[in-house]
Design a protein around this motif. Structure first.
Motif, PDB file in Angstrom:
ATOM      1  N   THR A   8       0.851  -1.183   0.000  1.00 29.08           N
ATOM      2  CA  THR A   8       0.000   0.000   0.000  1.00 29.08           C
ATOM      3  C   THR A   8       0.890   1.236   0.000  1.00 29.08           C
ATOM      4  O   THR A   8       2.110   1.137   0.126  1.00 29.08           O
ATOM      5  N   TYR A  78     -14.041  -2.257  -0.393  1.00 29.26           N
ATOM      6  CA  TYR A  78     -12.683  -2.213   0.129  1.00 29.26           C
ATOM      7  C   TYR A  78     -12.769  -2.228   1.649  1.00 29.26           C
ATOM      8  O   TYR A  78     -13.799  -1.913   2.232  1.00 29.26           O
ATOM      9  N   GLU A  80     -10.674  -1.059   5.281  1.00 33.26           N
ATOM     10  CA  GLU A  80      -9.652  -0.204   5.866  1.00 33.26           C
ATOM     11  C   GLU A  80      -9.296  -0.764   7.242  1.00 33.26           C
ATOM     12  O   GLU A  80     -10.189  -1.114   8.016  1.00 33.26           O
ATOM     13  N   ILE A  82      -7.323  -0.004  10.853  1.00 36.18           N
ATOM     14  CA  ILE A  82      -6.872   1.128  11.655  1.00 36.18           C
ATOM     15  C   ILE A  82      -6.396   0.618  13.010  1.00 36.18           C
ATOM     16  O   ILE A  82      -7.090  -0.163  13.664  1.00 36.18           O
ATOM     17  N   THR A  88      -2.718   3.729   8.837  1.00 31.50           N
ATOM     18  CA  THR A  88      -3.937   3.111   8.332  1.00 31.50           C
ATOM     19  C   THR A  88      -3.702   2.642   6.898  1.00 31.50           C
ATOM     20  O   THR A  88      -3.053   3.321   6.118  1.00 31.50           O
ATOM     21  N   GLN A  90      -5.696   0.583   3.408  1.00 36.71           N
ATOM     22  CA  GLN A  90      -6.950   0.106   2.833  1.00 36.71           C
ATOM     23  C   GLN A  90      -6.650  -0.692   1.571  1.00 36.71           C
ATOM     24  O   GLN A  90      -5.660  -0.446   0.886  1.00 36.71           O
ATOM     25  N   THR A  91      -7.503  -1.663   1.338  1.00 38.33           N
ATOM     26  CA  THR A  91      -7.345  -2.507   0.165  1.00 38.33           C
ATOM     27  C   THR A  91      -7.777  -1.750  -1.085  1.00 38.33           C
ATOM     28  O   THR A  91      -8.435  -0.718  -1.004  1.00 38.33           O
TER      29      THR A  91
END
Length: 125
Positions: A8, A78, A80, A82, A88, A90-91
């Motif tokens: 990511t 998607y 996320e 945290i 953080t 997310q996909t």
């Protein structure tokens, strides 16, 4: 089939595995499972928050989470992840079509930015 880490934008990543696929009809129910880990040392991060659309869930003390929903045809989503003190992630959007179960493991990188204590508001700058 070994899962490959999908990086990511902030040094973390996730691994995704389709556990069941029903190719003839769109399944009625979809189960999303996984764990949350520290990206550096692989230790489990417990009590992380996962945001799936409008829903927020928390993983267990063993780092595991499970989310069940109705699967709609041509639906994408998607997730996320945290965790305080970590960046953080997310996909990307994931296609839910003809899937019964998806496993997504998250690998979060520590946040190297200074943590601001908002509780003590008496100090002047």
């Amino acid at each position: 089939m070994e899962k490959i880490l999908i990086p990511t934008y902030n040094k973390g990543g996730y691994k995704i595995k389709i556990i069941e696929i029903n190719s003839k009809t769109n399944p009625i129910n979809l189960k999303i499972t996984g764990k949350v880990f520290d990206a550096t040392n692989g230790k489990i991060l417990s009590n992380a928050q996962l945001v799936i659309g409008c829903f927020k869930i928390q993983n267990s003390s063993q780092g595991e989470y499970t989310f069940k929903t109705n699967n709609l045809k041509n639906d994408f989503f998607y997730i996320e992840a945290i965790f305080t003190g970590y960046k953080t992630i997310q996909t990307d959007f994931i296609d839910l079509t003809n899937k019964n179960e998806i496993q997504i493991d998250f690998y979060l990188a520590e946040d190297d930015r200074p943590f601001i204590n908002c509780e003590d508001k008496t100090q002047a700058f």
